[in-house]
Write an enzyme that holds these catalytic residues in place. Structure first.
Site, PDB file in Angstrom:
ATOM      1  N   THR A 120       0.810  -1.213   0.000  1.00  0.00           N
ATOM      2  CA  THR A 120       0.000   0.000   0.000  1.00  0.00           C
ATOM      3  C   THR A 120       0.845   1.265   0.000  1.00  0.00           C
ATOM      4  OG1 THR A 120      -1.513   1.246   1.427  1.00  0.00           O
ATOM      5  CG2 THR A 120      -0.116  -0.310   2.524  1.00  0.00           C
ATOM      6  N   ASP A 121       0.243   2.357  -0.463  1.00  0.00           N
ATOM      7  CA  ASP A 121       0.938   3.654  -0.414  1.00  0.00           C
ATOM      8  C   ASP A 121       1.010   4.203   1.015  1.00  0.00           C
ATOM      9  OD1 ASP A 121      -1.742   4.342  -0.047  1.00  0.00           O
ATOM     10  OD2 ASP A 121      -1.823   5.802  -1.676  1.00  0.00           O
ATOM     11  N   GLU A 122       0.215   3.613   1.934  1.00  0.00           N
ATOM     12  CA  GLU A 122       0.169   4.155   3.301  1.00  0.00           C
ATOM     13  C   GLU A 122       1.499   3.999   4.026  1.00  0.00           C
ATOM     14  OE1 GLU A 122      -3.241   3.438   5.675  1.00  0.00           O
ATOM     15  OE2 GLU A 122      -4.602   3.571   3.988  1.00  0.00           O
ATOM     16  N   TYR A 178      -1.935  -0.299  11.093  1.00  0.00           N
ATOM     17  CA  TYR A 178      -2.055  -1.009   9.804  1.00  0.00           C
ATOM     18  C   TYR A 178      -0.848  -0.737   8.920  1.00  0.00           C
ATOM     19  CZ  TYR A 178      -3.325  -1.585   4.881  1.00  0.00           C
ATOM     20  OH  TYR A 178      -3.294  -1.910   3.537  1.00  0.00           O
ATOM     21  N   LYS A 208       2.124  -3.195   7.455  1.00  0.00           N
ATOM     22  CA  LYS A 208       2.389  -3.385   6.014  1.00  0.00           C
ATOM     23  C   LYS A 208       3.830  -2.991   5.692  1.00  0.00           C
ATOM     24  CE  LYS A 208       0.001  -4.544   3.107  1.00  0.00           C
ATOM     25  NZ  LYS A 208      -0.317  -5.910   2.589  1.00  0.00           N
ATOM     26  N   ASN A 244      -5.634   3.961  -2.908  1.00  0.00           N
ATOM     27  CA  ASN A 244      -6.968   3.456  -2.514  1.00  0.00           C
ATOM     28  C   ASN A 244      -7.722   2.848  -3.688  1.00  0.00           C
ATOM     29  OD1 ASN A 244      -6.260   5.385  -0.358  1.00  0.00           O
ATOM     30  ND2 ASN A 244      -8.317   4.896   0.371  1.00  0.00           N
TER      31      ASN A 244
HETATM   32  P1  NAD Z   1      -9.672  -7.489   2.217  1.00  0.00           P
HETATM   33  O1  NAD Z   1      -9.714  -7.233   3.680  1.00  0.00           O
HETATM   34  O2  NAD Z   1     -10.877  -7.272   1.396  1.00  0.00           O
HETATM   35  O3  NAD Z   1      -9.192  -8.993   1.947  1.00  0.00           O
HETATM   36  C1  NAD Z   1      -8.189  -9.620   2.702  1.00  0.00           C
HETATM   37  C2  NAD Z   1      -8.293 -11.126   2.467  1.00  0.00           C
HETATM   38  O4  NAD Z   1      -7.216 -11.774   3.173  1.00  0.00           O
HETATM   39  C3  NAD Z   1      -9.584 -11.757   2.971  1.00  0.00           C
HETATM   40  O5  NAD Z   1     -10.092 -12.660   2.040  1.00  0.00           O
HETATM   41  C4  NAD Z   1      -9.167 -12.482   4.253  1.00  0.00           C
HETATM   42  O6  NAD Z   1      -9.972 -13.602   4.562  1.00  0.00           O
HETATM   43  C5  NAD Z   1      -7.745 -12.882   3.885  1.00  0.00           C
HETATM   44  N1  NAD Z   1      -6.885 -13.115   5.057  1.00  0.00           N
HETATM   45  C6  NAD Z   1      -6.755 -12.307   6.148  1.00  0.00           C
HETATM   46  N2  NAD Z   1      -5.874 -12.854   7.004  1.00  0.00           N
HETATM   47  C7  NAD Z   1      -5.420 -14.004   6.433  1.00  0.00           C
HETATM   48  C8  NAD Z   1      -4.486 -14.987   6.813  1.00  0.00           C
HETATM   49  N3  NAD Z   1      -3.834 -14.922   7.987  1.00  0.00           N
HETATM   50  N4  NAD Z   1      -4.254 -16.033   5.978  1.00  0.00           N
HETATM   51  C9  NAD Z   1      -4.928 -16.137   4.794  1.00  0.00           C
HETATM   52  N5  NAD Z   1      -5.842 -15.231   4.398  1.00  0.00           N
HETATM   53  C10 NAD Z   1      -6.081 -14.179   5.194  1.00  0.00           C
HETATM   54  O7  NAD Z   1      -8.446  -6.626   1.687  1.00  0.00           O
HETATM   55  P2  NAD Z   1      -8.196  -5.957   0.246  1.00  0.00           P
HETATM   56  O8  NAD Z   1      -8.722  -4.583   0.260  1.00  0.00           O
HETATM   57  O9  NAD Z   1      -8.633  -6.909  -0.800  1.00  0.00           O
HETATM   58  O10 NAD Z   1      -6.609  -5.848   0.270  1.00  0.00           O
HETATM   59  C11 NAD Z   1      -5.794  -6.901  -0.267  1.00  0.00           C
HETATM   60  C12 NAD Z   1      -4.340  -6.496  -0.149  1.00  0.00           C
HETATM   61  O11 NAD Z   1      -4.116  -5.293  -0.874  1.00  0.00           O
HETATM   62  C13 NAD Z   1      -3.896  -6.215   1.289  1.00  0.00           C
HETATM   63  O12 NAD Z   1      -2.589  -6.710   1.444  1.00  0.00           O
HETATM   64  C14 NAD Z   1      -3.909  -4.689   1.389  1.00  0.00           C
HETATM   65  O13 NAD Z   1      -2.960  -4.252   2.322  1.00  0.00           O
HETATM   66  C15 NAD Z   1      -3.520  -4.312  -0.025  1.00  0.00           C
HETATM   67  N6  NAD Z   1      -4.010  -3.001  -0.510  1.00  0.00           N
HETATM   68  C16 NAD Z   1      -5.337  -2.676  -0.394  1.00  0.00           C
HETATM   69  C17 NAD Z   1      -5.784  -1.464  -0.917  1.00  0.00           C
HETATM   70  C18 NAD Z   1      -7.238  -1.049  -0.834  1.00  0.00           C
HETATM   71  O14 NAD Z   1      -7.561   0.081  -1.162  1.00  0.00           O
HETATM   72  N7  NAD Z   1      -8.143  -1.908  -0.437  1.00  0.00           N
HETATM   73  C19 NAD Z   1      -4.881  -0.602  -1.552  1.00  0.00           C
HETATM   74  C20 NAD Z   1      -3.535  -0.975  -1.634  1.00  0.00           C
HETATM   75  C21 NAD Z   1      -3.124  -2.199  -1.125  1.00  0.00           C
HETATM   76  O1  DAU Z   2      -4.173   3.861   0.466  1.00  0.00           O
HETATM   77  C1  DAU Z   2      -4.385   2.487   0.362  1.00  0.00           C
HETATM   78  C2  DAU Z   2      -5.210   2.023   1.547  1.00  0.00           C
HETATM   79  O2  DAU Z   2      -6.529   2.490   1.322  1.00  0.00           O
HETATM   80  C3  DAU Z   2      -5.199   0.516   1.756  1.00  0.00           C
HETATM   81  O3  DAU Z   2      -3.901   0.107   2.067  1.00  0.00           O
HETATM   82  C4  DAU Z   2      -6.160   0.106   2.866  1.00  0.00           C
HETATM   83  O4  DAU Z   2      -6.219  -1.311   2.958  1.00  0.00           O
HETATM   84  C5  DAU Z   2      -7.526   0.645   2.546  1.00  0.00           C
HETATM   85  O5  DAU Z   2      -8.410   0.361   3.607  1.00  0.00           O
HETATM   86  C6  DAU Z   2      -7.474   2.160   2.307  1.00  0.00           C
HETATM   87  O6  DAU Z   2      -7.169   2.860   3.551  1.00  0.00           O
HETATM   88  P1  DAU Z   2      -7.922   4.228   3.951  1.00  0.00           P
HETATM   89  O7  DAU Z   2      -7.821   4.395   5.409  1.00  0.00           O
HETATM   90  O8  DAU Z   2      -7.481   5.353   3.080  1.00  0.00           O
HETATM   91  O9  DAU Z   2      -9.418   3.813   3.472  1.00  0.00           O
HETATM   92  P2  DAU Z   2     -10.856   4.007   4.171  1.00  0.00           P
HETATM   93  O10 DAU Z   2     -11.869   3.599   3.161  1.00  0.00           O
HETATM   94  O11 DAU Z   2     -10.924   3.401   5.523  1.00  0.00           O
HETATM   95  O12 DAU Z   2     -10.919   5.588   4.346  1.00  0.00           O
HETATM   96  C7  DAU Z   2     -10.772   6.460   3.238  1.00  0.00           C
HETATM   97  C8  DAU Z   2     -10.825   7.881   3.780  1.00  0.00           C
HETATM   98  O13 DAU Z   2     -12.161   8.153   4.250  1.00  0.00           O
HETATM   99  C9  DAU Z   2      -9.913   8.124   4.956  1.00  0.00           C
HETATM  100  O14 DAU Z   2      -9.375   9.441   4.874  1.00  0.00           O
HETATM  101  C10 DAU Z   2     -10.818   8.022   6.177  1.00  0.00           C
HETATM  102  C11 DAU Z   2     -12.166   8.509   5.644  1.00  0.00           C
HETATM  103  N1  DAU Z   2     -13.349   7.864   6.250  1.00  0.00           N
HETATM  104  C12 DAU Z   2     -13.401   6.520   6.315  1.00  0.00           C
HETATM  105  C13 DAU Z   2     -14.481   5.869   6.885  1.00  0.00           C
HETATM  106  C14 DAU Z   2     -14.539   4.370   6.978  1.00  0.00           C
HETATM  107  C15 DAU Z   2     -14.402   8.652   6.704  1.00  0.00           C
HETATM  108  O15 DAU Z   2     -14.370   9.894   6.604  1.00  0.00           O
HETATM  109  N2  DAU Z   2     -15.488   8.019   7.237  1.00  0.00           N
HETATM  110  C16 DAU Z   2     -15.567   6.663   7.392  1.00  0.00           C
HETATM  111  O16 DAU Z   2     -16.578   6.170   7.938  1.00  0.00           O
END
Ligand code: NAD
Ligand code: DAU
Length: 357
Positions: free
Chosen positions: A137-139, A163, A167, A192
């Site tokens: 992630t970019d975080e 988190y 990561k 995101n």
């Molecule tokens: P998600 O929470 O939707 O999915 C995570 C999956 O991992 C689930 O299916 C869960 O059951 C599985 N999991 C959790 N713990 C596990 C374990 N110990 N062993 C096996 N499986 C396990 O998450 P996502 O949004 O699909 O993110 C996937 C990946 O991409 C993560 O590594 C996250 O950090 C990264 N990422 C997410 C975003 C985003 O915006 N969602 C952006 C950049 C990177």
């Molecule tokens: O940047 C990549 C990341 O993006 C991933 O690594 C993470 O897995 C993914 O969850 C996401 O993280 P964020 O914290 O940016 O996403 P989230 O959807 O939780 O929140 C997006 C923005 O919205 C953040 O600034 C917080 C705000 N927010 C979020 C929630 C859930 C609100 O204002 N209200 C809310 O209820």
């Protein structure tokens, strides 16, 4: 035609992993073994359409279970391991960091170690072609001010939430396994994601559900924080490109060049819903409720993705507004999926994160 690829995907039942699995089966003719623990965000319904596909295999398990992973590796001899498995929600990591250490740090380290042990037994050509792609992630880069330049691959790590700290640690382990043992590792750091099948604890699906139900929409702080949004299909295309052509030991930033404040995102969703499904609560903007901010809330993320664009000729295809409109429609059309994910666990989370805010 090249040889059919076999990928061991971890976390393939989640939001991004399931998109990658569906794409790899559909577009790349790959065979997939999906190892997933099925935590609250892992959902078998995300992959229901391929459940009976002979090229798709599911294994219920944990990336921290070396014995199980070793067995899967020996049995299936994958061409690549793609690690999506993670605890992924920042607010949950603030409530309890422990599962983030267990899966994201220890789990990733165990997975890397088990893959390394197996990789060392491979004949040289297979070992050379093998890839371990770690999805991150970019975080990990921390927070930007309004006018700071976007993150590049050489921006120093400065994670602020439990988190992102977990990561960042997993990225360091992945990198160390390349530097120390020569395991052919690739790392991607993405912004995101949005799109179908995202668990509704995250901003976009949460707002769609709240707005549809005519309930208050919780916006943290003043809604001024900025994120860079990328459609999940674009992310998965980028991962496929890195897998195919990325240089081992390298990291690739992936982003949408689509920065928006949270308030802009929320207002756009409200407008889209008002257009598609007018109702007594329209204009739904009136449902916006500014609530207590997230502690340590990163102000802005922005990604410079020049490296992947130049080296691997990748560029996002989705434009944010039309991608978001398509996403809103997906949630409107998939009521069974929505009913299933709004389980007791989900309701408990809403209660614990929002009731006292
Ligand atoms: P998600 O929470 O939707 O999915 C995570 C999956 O991992 C689930 O299916 C869960 O059951 C599985 N999991 C959790 N713990 C596990 C374990 N110990 N062993 C096996 N499986 C396990 O998450 P996502 O949004 O699909 O993110 C996937 C990946 O991409 C993560 O590594 C996250 O950090 C990264 N990422 C997410 C975003 C985003 O915006 N969602 C952006 C950049 C990177
Ligand atoms: O940047 C990549 C990341 O993006 C991933 O690594 C993470 O897995 C993914 O969850 C996401 O993280 P964020 O914290 O940016 O996403 P989230 O959807 O939780 O929140 C997006 C923005 O919205 C953040 O600034 C917080 C705000 N927010 C979020 C929630 C859930 C609100 O204002 N209200 C809310 O209820």
């Amino acid at each position: 035609m090249g040889k059919r690829k076999l990928y061991l995907v971890t976390g393939g039942a989640g939001f991004i992993g399931s998109c990658f699995v569906l794409r790899a089966l559909r577009q790349d003719g790959a065979t997939i073994v999906n190892l997933d623990k099925l935590t609250y965000s892992g959902n078998p319904a995300n992959l229901r359409e391929v459940e009976n596909n002979p090229d798709y295999h599911f294994a219920h398990g944990d990336i921290g279970d070396a014995a199980m992973i070793g067995k899967l590796l020996r049995e299936h001899q994958p061409d690549a391991v793609i690690n999506f498995a993670a605890e992924s929600h920042v607010d949950r990591s603030i409530a309890d960091p422990t599962p983030f250490v267990e899966t994201n740090v220890t789990g990733t380290c165990v997975l890397l170690g088990t893959v390394l042990e197996w990789w060392r037994t491979l004949e040289p050509a297979k070992a050379q072609d093998f890839r371990f792609l770690h999805v991150s992630t970019d975080e990990v880069f921390g927070s930007l001010g309004p006018n700071d330049p976007a993150f590049t691959e050489s921006t120093p790590y400065a994670p602020n939430s439990p988190y992102s700290a977990s990561k960042a640690s997993s990225d360091h382990f992945a990198r160390a396994f390349y530097e120390t043992y020569g395991l052919p590792v690739l790392i991607t750091n993405c912004s995101n994601n949005y799109g179908p099948r995202q668990f509704p604890e995250k901003l976009i699906p949460l707002v769609i559900l709240k707005a549809l139900a005519g309930q208050e929409i919780p916006v943290y702080g003043k809604g001024e924080n900025i994120r860079d949004w990328l459609h999940v299909e674009d992310h998965c295309d980028a991962i496929a490109r890195v897998l195919e052509g990325g240089r081992i030991g390298q990291t690739y930033n992936i982003g949408g060049r689509s920065e928006r404040s949270n308030l802009q995102v929320v207002e756009t969703i409200c407008e889209l819903l008002d257009g598609i499904r007018p109702g007594p609560k329209a204009p739904r903007k009136q449902l916006i409720n500014f609530v207590k901010d997230r502690p340590g809330h990163d102000f802005r993320y922005a990604i410079n993705c020049a490296k992947i664009e130049k080296e691997l000729d990748w560029t996002p295809k989705y434009d944010f507004r039309s991608g978001l409109a398509e996403t809103v429609r997906w949630y409107l059309d998939n009521t069974d999926w929505l009913a299933e994910v709004q389980s007791g666990e989900y309701r408990n989370w809403l209660k614990s994160n929002y009731d006292e805010r």
